[in-house]
Design a protein around this motif. Structure first.
Motif, mmCIF file in Angstrom:
data_model
loop_
_atom_site.group_PDB
_atom_site.id
_atom_site.type_symbol
_atom_site.label_atom_id
_atom_site.label_comp_id
_atom_site.label_asym_id
_atom_site.label_seq_id
_atom_site.Cartn_x
_atom_site.Cartn_y
_atom_site.Cartn_z
ATOM 1 N N ASN A 360 0.956 -1.183 0.094
ATOM 2 C CA ASN A 360 0.032 0.157 0.338
ATOM 3 C C ASN A 360 0.835 1.334 0.013
ATOM 4 N N LYS A 361 2.115 1.288 0.254
ATOM 5 C CA LYS A 361 3.019 2.448 0.489
ATOM 6 C C LYS A 361 2.512 3.496 1.219
ATOM 7 N N LYS A 362 1.904 2.968 2.133
ATOM 8 C CA LYS A 362 1.004 4.057 2.885
ATOM 9 C C LYS A 362 2.182 4.510 4.241
ATOM 10 N N TRP A 363 1.874 5.813 4.352
ATOM 11 C CA TRP A 363 2.743 6.650 5.310
ATOM 12 C C TRP A 363 1.725 7.152 6.279
ATOM 13 N N TYR A 364 1.807 7.022 7.514
ATOM 14 C CA TYR A 364 0.884 7.573 8.616
ATOM 15 C C TYR A 364 1.549 8.735 9.058
ATOM 16 N N THR A 365 1.063 9.711 9.761
ATOM 17 C CA THR A 365 1.568 10.989 10.224
ATOM 18 C C THR A 365 2.863 11.001 10.789
ATOM 19 N N MET A 480 9.324 12.483 25.706
ATOM 20 C CA MET A 480 9.746 12.596 24.310
ATOM 21 C C MET A 480 8.748 13.675 23.613
ATOM 22 N N VAL A 481 9.060 14.651 23.312
ATOM 23 C CA VAL A 481 8.071 15.790 22.869
ATOM 24 C C VAL A 481 8.705 16.348 21.589
ATOM 25 N N HIS A 482 7.885 16.165 20.567
ATOM 26 C CA HIS A 482 8.072 16.676 19.101
ATOM 27 C C HIS A 482 7.089 17.722 18.524
ATOM 28 N N VAL A 483 5.969 17.907 19.365
ATOM 29 C CA VAL A 483 5.290 18.706 18.658
ATOM 30 C C VAL A 483 4.529 19.561 19.955
ATOM 31 N N SER A 484 4.291 20.831 19.625
ATOM 32 C CA SER A 484 3.589 21.703 20.271
ATOM 33 C C SER A 484 2.213 22.369 19.364
ATOM 34 N N GLY A 575 3.094 16.900 12.627
ATOM 35 C CA GLY A 575 2.288 15.622 13.068
ATOM 36 C C GLY A 575 1.054 15.848 13.382
ATOM 37 N N LEU A 576 0.716 17.020 14.189
ATOM 38 C CA LEU A 576 -0.726 17.604 14.510
ATOM 39 C C LEU A 576 -1.263 18.745 13.629
ATOM 40 N N GLY A 577 -0.504 19.035 12.616
ATOM 41 C CA GLY A 577 -1.213 19.988 11.709
ATOM 42 C C GLY A 577 -2.684 19.551 11.220
ATOM 43 N N GLN A 578 -3.467 20.507 10.704
ATOM 44 C CA GLN A 578 -4.893 20.053 10.640
ATOM 45 C C GLN A 578 -5.022 20.350 9.037
ATOM 46 N N GLY A 579 -4.161 20.166 8.253
ATOM 47 C CA GLY A 579 -4.421 19.989 6.834
ATOM 48 C C GLY A 579 -4.494 21.706 6.241
ATOM 49 N N GLY A 580 -4.472 22.703 6.780
ATOM 50 C CA GLY A 580 -4.360 23.963 6.546
ATOM 51 C C GLY A 580 -2.897 24.646 6.187
ATOM 52 N N LYS A 581 -2.840 25.887 5.670
ATOM 53 C CA LYS A 581 -1.841 26.684 5.475
ATOM 54 C C LYS A 581 -1.707 27.905 6.215
#
Length: 715
Positions: A360-365, A480-484, A575-581
């Motif tokens: 499936n060559k799938k990538w998760y977040t 382990m924090v990678h996101v705010s 990682g936790l972006g919501q698809g917008g710009k």
């Protein structure tokens, strides 16, 4: 003698006003349900008119004649008198009474809903959209549940477990009290919300559909194993495979419904001078100085107390990967991974990436879909001995011990209630840290932290190790924090994706004034969270793992007319972006007022004077006035919080991965791997070693060593 009792409530001449009205409480008909009593299944059949339970039949023929069966006649009278599932039981026949009560409530539920197909929407795990579903109700029962739209599956493998396990169980139980699938709790909860909404739409009361689901009470003993592995995330599977490869008879289990844990959704491990990767990508030459990494590592932790363990972590980083590539067909693509080292710019090739599933060559977040690699390794290891086995949805409760206190195995409980006693010569703890245990988080860090990692990890392995005298090491290593991101992610359509991105940028930017949870301004030169260095996401150093961005009304007006600053416009939420710009800098944000309104409605932002804000956010008013600069002006505070992938501190181990007591002596047949022991390579109060892929590398190194040592001990 079979005991079946019918009850009929006589209809008097007087007719109630309710009965004369057009209101219909029930769907007339006869409905049946069963429930486990003291010694048998008890069946209740109830006949309903529009507003009344007219007749009840209770079949308790399998219950004790002098107790359960004898109580039936009185139970029927109580039901018809009370006209409710909350009738009085019969003293001395508690279990039969409870079974009748559960079965009657299920029958009432069937009579209370109207047939049809109902649509509903619920928030779930995904940050980019809601879950939508269709629920079919037929003959008073939940007949089918179909999820028509979801984006949970873009973040990981867990939604599929909720779909294939939770839905069938809910249909079988006909109860909203059906347990969520461990590992897919949020997705299961969203499905439950969709069904709950459908019941309400159908005229029922969803809170009456929480009929208790009966659990088994039997105990199963599994004996004759050399190694018992508790947890089948990455480190557990790798331990299992190593032990099996070294001739051990192995049993493994996991609380989740799916193997892999956090390792199923990461990019890949640090790989220092892997021979296989060097041959494929670097002409067979070493590509990094392991001694330089070792010395840098010791300097980072500031002590040589665990120098021998760190040396193993360094020297086996590449060789452990080669071992699993050669023995269990693991595969990785390229050198350098997502990025190079976060610390040393010249370390450009130390990180590699899992090969994605070619089907499936799938990538998760957070990485490629590579669970198939762990599944293949586990099945291949299982096949090495006919005794080898594993089981999912089985939660460890305690270590089994003999009368001398020696570890002899593990006691665990299945999702269906069955207790398992699993005996082995050695136990490997691989339960993944304690991100899912809020009490342990607060005890360790002084506050909880929002998760993006696996919350199945409740700290059970660490607690079990402690229960037999095991010590901990560097428990306060920062998570382990990678996101705010904002604290309350907006999943509905109250804002567009671009508006959500703007809110995230305004809340998390480091361009401006930040204050901590007490109201104090965070400095720029310390580890306060405002210094977002290459070393780590600075927010891990802030009190409570969060801060507030301060804006005056003038600054908000400037955003509306002039746009965001260059720095804020470049904010990207990994990682936790919501698809917008986020729009380019200096582009007016004319809809900023709407964004703020929704942010305030969702408790992501607050407006007020220093006094008002101090009361709302439990800050020190004097400190906040000093930080804001004017006690009478209105300010806006936007909150930014850290999201953690997992904890780091755990049990103290030696270089053989043996759990150590406080006096440094090993518990010879108890081992800890992965996040249950990663603290030994880290330091209290600091971010975990930031080389890039180091945590995932530890799963390979610790798993390989523990499996070898446990198998050796068995021999």
């Amino acid at each position: 003698m079979k005991k079946v009792v019918n009850g009929l409530l006589a209809v008097g001449i007087a007719v109630s006003l309710v009965a004369c009205s057009s209101y219909s409480k029930y769907k007339p008909g006869t409905y049946s349900a069963t429930s486990k009593g003291h010694s048998s299944e008890v069946k209740v059949t109830a006949e309903f008119s529009k507003n009344k339970i007219e007749k009840v039949t209770v079949d308790a023929s399998g219950e004790t004649a002098s107790i359960g069966q004898a109580a039936v006649e009185q139970l029927v009278k109580n039901i018809l008198s009370k006209q409710s599932g909350e009738f009085d039981g019969v003293t001395g026949a508690t279990e039969t009474s409870d079974a009748v009560r559960r079965a009657l409530k299920a029958s009432i539920n069937q009579a209370s809903v109207k047939d049809g197909v109902y649509k509903a929407i619920a928030n779930s795990f995904s940050v980019t959209g809601q879950m939508k579903g269709e629920v079919t109700i037929a003959n008073g029962r939940i007949k089918d549940v179909k999820i028509s739209e979801e984006s949970d599956s873009t973040t990981g493998q867990w939604f599929e477990q909720a779909k294939t396990k939770f839905i069938p169980r809910l249909l079988e139980n006909q109860s909203l009290a059906t347990d969520s699938v461990t590992g897919a709790t949020t997705s299961s909860g969203a499905i439950r919300s969709i069904v709950s909404s459908a019941i309400e739409q159908a005229g029922g009361k969803s809170d009456e559909w929480y009929t208790p689901v009966e659990k088994k009470k039997d105990t199963v003993k599994l004996e004759g194993y050399d190694v018992v592995v508790v947890g089948l995330g990455g480190s557990g599977i790798l331990s299992y495979a190593s032990a099996a490869d070294n001739g051990a008879k192995v049993f493994g289990f996991d609380a989740a419904a799916q193997i892999g844990g956090n390792s199923a959704s990461v990019y890949g491990p640090m790989a220092l001078n892997s021979k296989n990767l060097a041959k494929k990508y670097n002409g067979g030459k070493d590509y990094i100085s392991t001694d330089e990494v070792y010395q840098t590592w010791l300097k980072y932790v500031g002590t040589d107390k665990k120098a021998d363990v760190i040396k193993e972590a360094v020297e086996q980083s590449g060789t452990a990967l080669d071992y699993y590539m050669d023995k269990y067909d693991f595969s990785f693509d390229g050198m350098g991974g997502l990025v190079g080292s976060f610390v040393v710019p010249t370390w450009t090739k130390l990180w590699t990436v899992y090969t994605a599933d070619k089907a499936n060559k799938k990538w998760y977040t957070f990485g490629p879909d590579h669970t198939f690699q762990f599944t293949h390794a586990l099945e291949k290891a299982k096949a090495k001995n006919e005794k080898n086995d594993y089981k999912l949805e089985l939660s460890a409760k305690e270590l089994l011990k003999d009368n001398k206190g020696n570890v002899t195995g593990v006691k665990a409980v299945s999702y269906d209630g069955t207790t398992y006693e699993i005996y082995g010569k050695s136990v490997i703890l691989a339960t993944g840290g304690f991100l899912g245990n809020e009490e342990m988080l607060k005890e360790t860090y002084g506050s909880s932290i929002r998760p993006i990692g696996d919350t199945v990890n409740k700290g059970s392995g660490i607690k079990m190790g402690q229960s037999v005298g095991g010590a901990t090491y560097a428990m306060k290593t920062l998570p382990m924090v990678h996101v705010s991101q904002v604290p309350n992610i907006i999943r509905d359509n109250s804002l567009t994706a671009d508006q959500k991105a703007i809110l995230s940028a305004i809340a998390t930017t480091l361009d401006g004034k930040q204050i901590d949870e007490t109201g104090k301004v965070l400095g720029k030169a310390d580890k306060s969270g405002t210094e977002n260095s290459e070393l780590t996401v600075g927010i891990v150093y802030t009190p409570g793992f969060h801060f507030y961005n301060v804006y005056s009304q003038e600054e908000i007006d400037a955003i509306k007319t002039k746009g965001l600053s260059e720095k804020t416009a470049k904010v990207s939420i990994f990682g936790l972006g919501q698809g917008g710009k986020v729009p380019m800098a200096n582009t007016p944000i004319k809809d900023i007022d709407k964004i703020i309104e929704v942010a305030m409605n969702t408790n992501n932002a607050w407006k007020g004077t220093a006094s008002e804000l101090a009361k709302k956010l439990n800050m020190k008013e004097e400190e906040l006035v000093k930080s804001l600069g004017d006690k009478d002006k209105n300010y806006y505070l936007f909150e930014s919080v850290a999201y953690s992938y997992g904890t780091v501190g755990g049990l103290d181990v030696n270089k053989n991965m043996n759990v150590l007591r406080k006096d440094g002596s090993p518990i010879v047949n108890l081992f800890a791997v992965g996040q249950d022991s990663e603290g030994v390579a880290n330091k209290d109060g600091e971010a975990y070693t930031p080389w890039g892929g180091q945590a995932q590398s530890w799963t390979f190194v610790s798993g390989k060593i523990a499996g070898e040592q446990a198998a050796k001990l068995a021999k």
